[in-house]
Design a protein around this motif. Sequence first.
Motif, PDB file in Angstrom:
ATOM      1  N   UNK A   1      -8.706 -16.917   2.194  1.00  0.00           N
ATOM      2  CA  UNK A   1      -9.022 -15.614   2.780  1.00  0.00           C
ATOM      3  C   UNK A   1      -9.988 -14.784   1.930  1.00  0.00           C
ATOM      4  N   UNK A   2      -9.808 -14.812   0.606  1.00  0.00           N
ATOM      5  CA  UNK A   2     -10.624 -13.943  -0.247  1.00  0.00           C
ATOM      6  C   UNK A   2     -11.859 -14.632  -0.826  1.00  0.00           C
ATOM      7  N   UNK A   3     -12.195 -15.811  -0.331  1.00  0.00           N
ATOM      8  CA  UNK A   3     -13.324 -16.539  -0.911  1.00  0.00           C
ATOM      9  C   UNK A   3     -14.629 -16.327  -0.150  1.00  0.00           C
ATOM     10  N   UNK A   4     -15.718 -16.621  -0.856  1.00  0.00           N
ATOM     11  CA  UNK A   4     -17.048 -16.503  -0.268  1.00  0.00           C
ATOM     12  C   UNK A   4     -17.626 -17.897  -0.014  1.00  0.00           C
ATOM     13  N   UNK A   5     -18.148 -18.102   1.188  1.00  0.00           N
ATOM     14  CA  UNK A   5     -18.652 -19.429   1.577  1.00  0.00           C
ATOM     15  C   UNK A   5     -19.749 -19.916   0.638  1.00  0.00           C
TER      16      UNK A   5
ATOM     17  N   UNK B   1      -9.731 -19.137   6.348  1.00  0.00           N
ATOM     18  CA  UNK B   1      -8.306 -19.063   6.684  1.00  0.00           C
ATOM     19  C   UNK B   1      -7.830 -17.622   6.611  1.00  0.00           C
ATOM     20  N   UNK B   2      -6.646 -17.370   7.151  1.00  0.00           N
ATOM     21  CA  UNK B   2      -6.038 -16.053   6.933  1.00  0.00           C
ATOM     22  C   UNK B   2      -5.096 -16.122   5.736  1.00  0.00           C
ATOM     23  N   UNK B   3      -4.879 -17.307   5.208  1.00  0.00           N
ATOM     24  CA  UNK B   3      -3.992 -17.484   4.050  1.00  0.00           C
ATOM     25  C   UNK B   3      -4.804 -17.518   2.756  1.00  0.00           C
ATOM     26  N   UNK B   4      -4.104 -17.289   1.638  1.00  0.00           N
ATOM     27  CA  UNK B   4      -4.760 -17.314   0.343  1.00  0.00           C
ATOM     28  C   UNK B   4      -4.959 -18.732  -0.151  1.00  0.00           C
ATOM     29  N   UNK B   5      -5.478 -18.831  -1.390  1.00  0.00           N
ATOM     30  CA  UNK B   5      -5.688 -20.148  -1.993  1.00  0.00           C
ATOM     31  C   UNK B   5      -7.153 -20.537  -1.987  1.00  0.00           C
ATOM     32  N   UNK B   6      -7.409 -21.788  -2.336  1.00  0.00           N
ATOM     33  CA  UNK B   6      -8.779 -22.251  -2.502  1.00  0.00           C
ATOM     34  C   UNK B   6      -9.329 -22.953  -1.279  1.00  0.00           C
ATOM     35  N   UNK B   7     -10.639 -23.227  -1.338  1.00  0.00           N
ATOM     36  CA  UNK B   7     -11.315 -23.916  -0.235  1.00  0.00           C
ATOM     37  C   UNK B   7     -10.832 -25.366  -0.143  1.00  0.00           C
ATOM     38  N   UNK B   8     -10.716 -25.865   1.071  1.00  0.00           N
ATOM     39  CA  UNK B   8     -10.325 -27.262   1.268  1.00  0.00           C
ATOM     40  C   UNK B   8     -11.196 -27.911   2.337  1.00  0.00           C
ATOM     41  N   UNK B   9     -11.287 -29.221   2.225  1.00  0.00           N
ATOM     42  CA  UNK B   9     -11.954 -29.989   3.276  1.00  0.00           C
ATOM     43  C   UNK B   9     -10.859 -30.632   4.120  1.00  0.00           C
TER      44      UNK B   9
ATOM     45  N   UNK C   1     -19.295 -13.001  11.590  1.00  0.00           N
ATOM     46  CA  UNK C   1     -18.756 -11.864  10.843  1.00  0.00           C
ATOM     47  C   UNK C   1     -17.457 -12.209  10.129  1.00  0.00           C
ATOM     48  N   UNK C   2     -16.651 -13.048  10.769  1.00  0.00           N
ATOM     49  CA  UNK C   2     -15.368 -13.430  10.160  1.00  0.00           C
ATOM     50  C   UNK C   2     -15.602 -14.353   8.966  1.00  0.00           C
ATOM     51  N   UNK C   3     -16.518 -15.291   9.141  1.00  0.00           N
ATOM     52  CA  UNK C   3     -16.762 -16.245   8.054  1.00  0.00           C
ATOM     53  C   UNK C   3     -17.422 -15.529   6.873  1.00  0.00           C
ATOM     54  N   UNK C   4     -18.229 -14.493   7.156  1.00  0.00           N
ATOM     55  CA  UNK C   4     -18.911 -13.757   6.093  1.00  0.00           C
ATOM     56  C   UNK C   4     -18.139 -12.526   5.630  1.00  0.00           C
ATOM     57  N   UNK C   5     -16.876 -12.442   6.001  1.00  0.00           N
ATOM     58  CA  UNK C   5     -16.044 -11.281   5.642  1.00  0.00           C
ATOM     59  C   UNK C   5     -16.123 -10.982   4.150  1.00  0.00           C
TER      60      UNK C   5
END
Lengths: 357, 146
Positions: free
Chosen positions: A51-55, A74-82, A247-251
């Motif tokens: 949720x708090x990461x930048x693409x 995602x709406x959940x925390x944690x790291x990026x995943x494939x 907009x959601x992906x670039x939040x």
Amino acid sequence: MAVAWRLLDTGLRRAADNIALNRTLLESRAAGESPNTLRFLRFTPCALLGYHQSAAQELDLEYCRDHGIEVQRRITGGGAIYFDPGQLGWELYFGRRDLGVADMESVSRRLCELAAGALRRLGLDARFRPRNDIEVGGRKISGTGGVSEGEALLFQGTLLLDCDVEKMLRVLRISAQKLSDKAVASARERIVTVRELIGQLPPLSEVQQALAEAFAQGLDIALAPDELSATEQARFVAALEEIAQPGWIDLVAKPPADRSLRHATQKFPGGLISVSVDFDAVVGRIKQVWFSGDFFVTPRRAVLDLEAALRNVALEHLEDTVAQFFAAREVDCLQLDPASFARIVRQALAPAALAAS
Amino acid sequence: MECNGCEFRPELYYDSEYQIWLRREETGDLTVGMTDISQTVAGRILHVRVRKPGTLRSRGKPVATIESGKWAGPVPNVFDCVIEAANAEVLENPGLLNAEPYEAWIARVKPAAPDAVEALVTGEAARSGYCERCRREDIHCGRGAR
């Protein structure tokens, strides 16, 4: 008597649908419109940000575009995943007070232990590893994350049935600078799949049944298969409008940071240690470390567990974290002073090393 | 003042669940932060995101989100307001929310209704409610141990 929960299987879908369903099910549980739910889900190929990461910081967006890999948040925390169809997602939606523990760390532990129990039903020696992983022999097989809204919680996990490690590394930019065979081999050592452990892919239904039974027994609940309700369908349409757009992906949009890893190698009494450190210099936090080299540590998995213990640790707590790690378990390092693991990380992050990297 | 080691400040205002504290500023704005209870329940906080200044947030919509141990969660909002400012120091160092929850404010907001604080809890009533939640949920704070 066991409390009734819904069992929902939303099958294979694109990421935008799956994330919109996260939002839908969490909001409607928070609004008191939905029952507690265990959901199974799968994804067409996608890269999912926490949720708090930048693409731009976490993903190789060009590679994703070229390979038809959908990018979502995602709406959940944690790291990026494939994610691709080789992984199974499992999710629990429930009330804050339903597990009888107040703090989020305890909620994670309880649910990860149940999920690990499900994997043991499949014959795997799976264990919970703080703070959020499930591992087999020190190698990660399932990552998890959560989100809260009002009185409702969503906790989700990814089970690696199968995994295309090379693609995963490319998507996550982990070593995009130079994707050496060594980097792939090293990542492969740190994760493990169900296919690798039992030599074949078990039927999906068998894995889902093991998870459902473990949660049902551990939480004392009765699961009954059902579909989305009409109100959830309506919420889903609205959620998709927000989520399936840029907009959601670039939040959270931060410029691509310098993700080049910092390295150091040194000979200590008792062995040679090499380390690669993924360091967030802005907040002074270790994101991840990878140890290798020529040293003797028993059990060998202790090195992988130490790497897990150092995730997201502020640099000022490096030495304490390493000391506490070795104080809390029996690890035989022969002549090697355990503090060497902290020293080599410090060395990788020393100004001279930074200038050279 | 403490309950189960959780610090309480009688001069502040609180929501009914003691998730957030609020302080009234001379300008009529309210400063919002997390209580010692909330930072304890959350665990080590790694990210904070505050909505852009100027954004209207209606009651129930969070003014900010935090993340700890892979849990994302809202910093709740209990009245209609406009975000005035975010605490840049906290955005850069979210661990301050764990270390000093009553100094590390998160956002300044302008409430839509000037009497918004009237619906909040403060003073002795707040102290007893705060302690009741610590006891009911068996929450113990220990900032030194973190």
